[in-house]
Scaffold this motif. Structure first.
Motif, PDB file in Angstrom:
ATOM      1  N   SER A  51     -21.016  28.123 -53.568  1.00  0.00           N
ATOM      2  CA  SER A  51     -20.687  29.299 -54.384  1.00  0.00           C
ATOM      3  C   SER A  51     -20.663  28.910 -55.851  1.00  0.00           C
ATOM      4  O   SER A  51     -20.416  27.758 -56.206  1.00  0.00           O
ATOM      5  CB  SER A  51     -19.384  29.953 -53.930  1.00  0.00           C
ATOM      6  OG  SER A  51     -18.332  29.043 -54.033  1.00  0.00           O
TER       7      SER A  51
ATOM      8  N   ASP B 150     -24.835  30.996 -51.967  1.00  0.00           N
ATOM      9  CA  ASP B 150     -24.363  31.986 -51.013  1.00  0.00           C
ATOM     10  C   ASP B 150     -23.551  33.074 -51.726  1.00  0.00           C
ATOM     11  O   ASP B 150     -23.706  34.252 -51.448  1.00  0.00           O
ATOM     12  CB  ASP B 150     -23.503  31.265 -49.968  1.00  0.00           C
ATOM     13  CG  ASP B 150     -23.159  32.144 -48.796  1.00  0.00           C
ATOM     14  OD1 ASP B 150     -24.096  32.512 -48.061  1.00  0.00           O
ATOM     15  OD2 ASP B 150     -21.970  32.475 -48.623  1.00  0.00           O
ATOM     16  N   THR B 151     -22.683  32.649 -52.645  1.00  0.00           N
ATOM     17  CA  THR B 151     -21.696  33.569 -53.208  1.00  0.00           C
ATOM     18  C   THR B 151     -21.540  33.381 -54.721  1.00  0.00           C
ATOM     19  O   THR B 151     -21.510  32.253 -55.208  1.00  0.00           O
ATOM     20  CB  THR B 151     -20.312  33.315 -52.550  1.00  0.00           C
ATOM     21  OG1 THR B 151     -20.447  33.367 -51.130  1.00  0.00           O
ATOM     22  CG2 THR B 151     -19.292  34.351 -52.988  1.00  0.00           C
TER      23      THR B 151
ATOM     24  N   HIS C  61     -26.820  37.883 -52.785  1.00  0.00           N
ATOM     25  CA  HIS C  61     -25.700  36.952 -52.680  1.00  0.00           C
ATOM     26  C   HIS C  61     -24.446  37.743 -52.339  1.00  0.00           C
ATOM     27  O   HIS C  61     -24.358  38.923 -52.632  1.00  0.00           O
ATOM     28  CB  HIS C  61     -25.455  36.232 -54.020  1.00  0.00           C
ATOM     29  CG  HIS C  61     -26.586  35.390 -54.489  1.00  0.00           C
ATOM     30  ND1 HIS C  61     -27.355  34.629 -53.644  1.00  0.00           N
ATOM     31  CD2 HIS C  61     -27.076  35.167 -55.738  1.00  0.00           C
ATOM     32  CE1 HIS C  61     -28.266  33.984 -54.356  1.00  0.00           C
ATOM     33  NE2 HIS C  61     -28.122  34.300 -55.633  1.00  0.00           N
ATOM     34  N   LYS C  62     -23.468  37.058 -51.753  1.00  0.00           N
ATOM     35  CA  LYS C  62     -22.160  37.679 -51.617  1.00  0.00           C
ATOM     36  C   LYS C  62     -21.436  37.526 -52.950  1.00  0.00           C
ATOM     37  O   LYS C  62     -21.803  36.712 -53.785  1.00  0.00           O
ATOM     38  CB  LYS C  62     -21.365  37.016 -50.492  1.00  0.00           C
ATOM     39  CG  LYS C  62     -21.775  37.522 -49.115  1.00  0.00           C
ATOM     40  CD  LYS C  62     -20.908  36.909 -48.032  1.00  0.00           C
ATOM     41  CE  LYS C  62     -21.202  35.448 -47.907  1.00  0.00           C
ATOM     42  NZ  LYS C  62     -20.435  34.723 -46.928  1.00  0.00           N
TER      43      LYS C  62
ATOM     44  N   LYS D  88     -18.903  33.981 -57.805  1.00  0.00           N
ATOM     45  CA  LYS D  88     -17.463  34.141 -57.935  1.00  0.00           C
ATOM     46  C   LYS D  88     -17.119  34.707 -59.311  1.00  0.00           C
ATOM     47  O   LYS D  88     -17.375  34.059 -60.324  1.00  0.00           O
ATOM     48  CB  LYS D  88     -16.810  32.769 -57.719  1.00  0.00           C
ATOM     49  CG  LYS D  88     -15.373  32.854 -57.324  1.00  0.00           C
ATOM     50  CD  LYS D  88     -14.896  31.570 -56.664  1.00  0.00           C
ATOM     51  CE  LYS D  88     -13.482  31.771 -56.173  1.00  0.00           C
ATOM     52  NZ  LYS D  88     -12.918  30.554 -55.600  1.00  0.00           N
TER      53      LYS D  88
END
Ligand code: C2E
Ligand code: CA
Ligand code: CA
Ligand code: CA
Length: 278
Positions: free
Chosen positions: A176, A196-197, A230-231, A199
């Motif tokens: 992330s 993935d993520t 992406h998350k 923030k």
């Protein structure tokens, strides 16, 4: 007076001597702390907004000094980064986080993806093998581990960084991008990173819902994440109003004092067992 820093070389005026001695004290103290049990990890849960499900925990290092008490990471991480000691610190953190994950696994708690903060100086071609080796020694599937990297990691030699990232994510470990929006990473590169993520930094979350700029920045980060598949997680969520805004804006995950502070491992596990969290 402040020291002037240029290309890692520092110039101090005479009255900086005290500050320098203080830094050297902290540095040698930290070097010892790596071996004498003064460091611990606290764990802060992360939740899916949609159903409140626990999706992971961020490991945050704590240093309890016998005389000074708790020294916050904001005081020693920057120093550890400047001196290079952060590499050994990072090894300690990865080791401790995986040992904890193994203990949770053996205790039969639900799998928890433990997120470890990795600073730019640790992000070397040696990292992927170290990660693989550590997971193997603790008998952990890669899904137990996530690495949080910051934008400063991405500012150096992009192709080299992407190569390292690929060798980490190929194992099934997720990455992330921490403190997103506070650094200088180029949006054109963002799509090339196997992340993935994203923030959302706490400095933006804090202004929600009253600061129109922070709201705009948070929603923009959420839509960038969505476009790039992406998350997106928001850190530092402290109020129901912030949660409501993030929910309406399509944010996937949240972390913050509204749900829980970072907890010692035993307290984290107790909360899990008592099903305080879904
Ligand atoms: P970070 O990675 O951005 O971590 C989030 C920080 O925000 C943590 O501070 C956490 O305790 C705090 N926080 C979480 N939720 C809230 C909230 O709702 N309100 C407020 N006011 N604060 C919240 P912490 O633990 O003091 O860590 C500070 C920074 O030190 C971290 O920022 C990270 O950059 C660094 N750090 C901490 N542990 C490690 C580590 O093991 N390795 C490395 N390289 N850096 C670390
Ligand atoms: Ca982090
Ligand atoms: Ca962060
Ligand atoms: Ca932050």
């Amino acid at each position: 007076k402040q020291g002037v820093e240029a290309d890692g070389v520092e110039f101090y005026s005479e009255d900086m001597n005290q500050g320098m001695q203080e830094r050297m004290r902290i540095e040698s103290g930290l070097r010892q702390a790596l071996g004498n049990g003064q460091l611990t990890l606290h764990y802060q849960p992360k939740f899916a907004i949609a159903d409140g499900r626990l999706i992971g925990a961020e490991a945050l290092v704590r240093w309890t000094h016998p005389q000074r008490g708790l020294i916050p990471p904001a005081e020693f991480i920057p120093l550890a980064e400047a001196t290079g000691l952060v590499v050994q610190l990072g090894e300690w953190v990865l080791e401790a986080a995986c040992a904890q994950a193994q203990a949770w696994k053996l205790a039969g708690v639900q799998p928890i993806r433990v997120a470890v903060n990795v600073s730019a100086r640790e992000f070397t071609p040696a990292l992927p093998a170290r990660v693989a080796d550590t997971l193997q020694r603790y008998g952990l599937e890669p899904a137990w581990l996530e690495l949080e990297i910051t934008e400063s990691t991405l500012m150096h030699n992009i192709d080299r960084v992407i190569g390292i990232m690929d060798r980490i994510t190929a194992q099934g470990v997720t990455l992330s991008l921490d403190d997103f929006g506070t650094g200088y990473s180029s949006l054109s590169y963002l799509k090339r990173f196997p992340i993935d993520t994203l923030k959302i930094d706490r400095s933006f979350t804090t202004g929600i819902p009253n600061d129109a700029n922070d709201c705009a920045i948070a929603s923009t980060i959420i839509s960038i994440a969505q476009q790039l598949k992406h998350k997106v997680i928001a850190e530092g969520v402290e109020t129901p109003e912030q949660l409501g805004f993030l929910q309406r804006s399509g944010c996937d995950e949240v972390q913050g004092y509204l749900f829980s502070k970072p907890l010692p491992a035993e307290e984290f596990e107790r909360a899990l067992r008592e099903r305080s969290w879904a």
